[in-house]
Scaffold this motif. Structure first.
Motif, PDB file in Angstrom:
ATOM      1  N   VAL A 303       0.849  -1.200   0.000  1.00  0.00           N
ATOM      2  CA  VAL A 303       0.000   0.000   0.000  1.00  0.00           C
ATOM      3  C   VAL A 303       0.880   1.245   0.000  1.00  0.00           C
ATOM      4  N   ASP A 304       1.931   1.220   0.803  1.00  0.00           N
ATOM      5  CA  ASP A 304       2.846   2.361   0.863  1.00  0.00           C
ATOM      6  C   ASP A 304       3.519   2.592  -0.488  1.00  0.00           C
ATOM      7  N   SER A 307       1.129   3.883  -3.117  1.00  0.00           N
ATOM      8  CA  SER A 307       0.599   5.215  -2.799  1.00  0.00           C
ATOM      9  C   SER A 307       1.524   6.332  -3.254  1.00  0.00           C
ATOM     10  N   ARG A 316      -1.301   1.123 -10.733  1.00  0.00           N
ATOM     11  CA  ARG A 316      -1.923   0.528  -9.541  1.00  0.00           C
ATOM     12  C   ARG A 316      -2.889  -0.583  -9.940  1.00  0.00           C
ATOM     13  N   ARG A 337      -7.830  -0.711   0.393  1.00  0.00           N
ATOM     14  CA  ARG A 337      -7.012   0.296   1.088  1.00  0.00           C
ATOM     15  C   ARG A 337      -6.546   1.402   0.150  1.00  0.00           C
ATOM     16  N   LEU A 338      -6.544   1.115  -1.135  1.00  0.00           N
ATOM     17  CA  LEU A 338      -6.153   2.132  -2.115  1.00  0.00           C
ATOM     18  C   LEU A 338      -7.375   2.796  -2.749  1.00  0.00           C
TER      19      LEU A 338
END
Length: 344
Positions: A303-304, A307, A316, A337-338
């Protein structure tokens, strides 16, 4: 050839000299075969605690050959006897921030104290006649050989019982090369290995000079004779008139012959994708083998990375698609989460 571009993508941005996620994720979004590698890189084992607690993998497939000339495909593995230990994200900041050479210091201090690091050497072997019996290509370096089917066999050990005296002379000038083999080991048709056989020696000549094999750290420890001579930085004194082979004036004999397995080649030579890609099975299996807290850390790291503001929506989406094909729940969690729609 993908390897040079892969190195460029992983290295710092040539404009600002900063390693950036968007470059890495952009390049590898074109190569789903990289997914298995990322289950190691973004996993806890991606940051070893130190050198003593990390495994070593030969990556490439070689041939083991017995005296009768029978060959077996082989992979080599180093396993630390003190176990595998890693640094979690907050520990990385603390340990690396306190001493960026912490792993080197740990290794040096351990040897000085007599706590000698040790690794056991294991092999896995496959009969080349059975190459097509798997759902992946055993010569594909992006795949591992399942240990439940092809068990690890112990064959030796490595113990570091002495520190080097001069880092530059004995470490910086080391010149490893997959082309340098010993009797009983030979190359396979592994495509990456076939490239490395040529490229490593070229790199060493550029980095260390044409006579890099004369450097004490790279030279044979046993008596040897060859006709390599002259060139820049040559420091081997030779008092001889015959520098060729064979010769009736200098009756040097061939070394004892070692059988090389025959290979029957048929068909059309072409540049193409590996037939059994199977890029998503092993990444999914590895992710599902993680404990829940380890899965969570893996997801957070992705996720990091995804992002990064320079990672586009398209990139993505591709990565979520890849991870969804490896494990549906993993893809769904990343998408959630994105704030994106799951691809499957």
């Amino acid at each position: 050839m993908k390897f040079p571009d892969m190195v460029h993508a992983l290295k710092p941005n040539p404009k600002c000299h900063i390693q950036e996620n968007w470059r890495i994720l952009d390049f590898f979004s074109h190569h789903p075969e990289s997914l298995h590698m990322f289950t190691f890189l973004f996993d806890d084992v991606g940051v070893p605690q130190d050198y003593r607690h990390m495994e070593g993998s030969g990556v490439n497939t070689y041939n083991l050959i017995n005296k009768s000339g029978k060959a077996r495909y082989v992979k080599f593995h180093w396993k630390p006897t003190c176990g595998v230990k890693c640094l979690l994200d907050d520990e990385c900041i603390k340990v690396g921030g306190a001493n960026h050479s912490h792993a080197t210091k740990d290794l040096y201090d351990s040897i000085m104290a007599g706590n000698y690091p040790e690794w056991k050497l294991y092999i896995q072997t496959i009969d080349p006649d059975h190459e097509d019996k798997f759902d992946f290509d055993p010569l594909d370096v992006t795949k591992t050989w399942p240990e439940d089917i092809l068990p690890l066999q112990p064959v030796g050990r490595l113990v570091l019982n002495k520190n080097i005296d001069n880092f530059f002379a004995e470490n910086e000038q080391l010149a490893f090369c997959p082309a340098i083999i010993v009797p009983g080991i030979y190359y396979s048709e592994d495509k990456l290995l076939q490239t490395r056989i040529f490229s490593y020696a070229d790199t060493q000549r550029h980095r260390l000079g044409p006579n890099y094999l004369q450097l004490p750290v790279n030279a044979p420890k046993c008596a040897h004779h060859n006709n390599h001579h002259d060139g820049f930085m040559n420091f081997m004194h030779r008092d001889e008139e015959v520098n060729y082979f064979p010769s009736r004036y200098d009756p040097v004999l061939h070394a004892e012959g070692v059988p090389i397995p025959p290979a029957t080649c048929a068909g059309k030579r072409e540049k193409c994708i590996i037939e059994k890609e199977n890029n998503f099975k092993q990444p999914g299996e590895r992710y599902r083998s993680f404990a829940p807290d380890r899965q969570e850390r893996f997801i957070c790291r992705w996720v990091d990375a995804l992002s990064d503001p320079r990672v586009t929506h398209e990139i993505r989406s591709i990565w979520i698609s890849y991870w969804s094909q490896a494990d549906k729940s993993l893809g769904q969690k990343l998408a959630s989460r994105l704030n994106m729609r799951p691809s499957m």
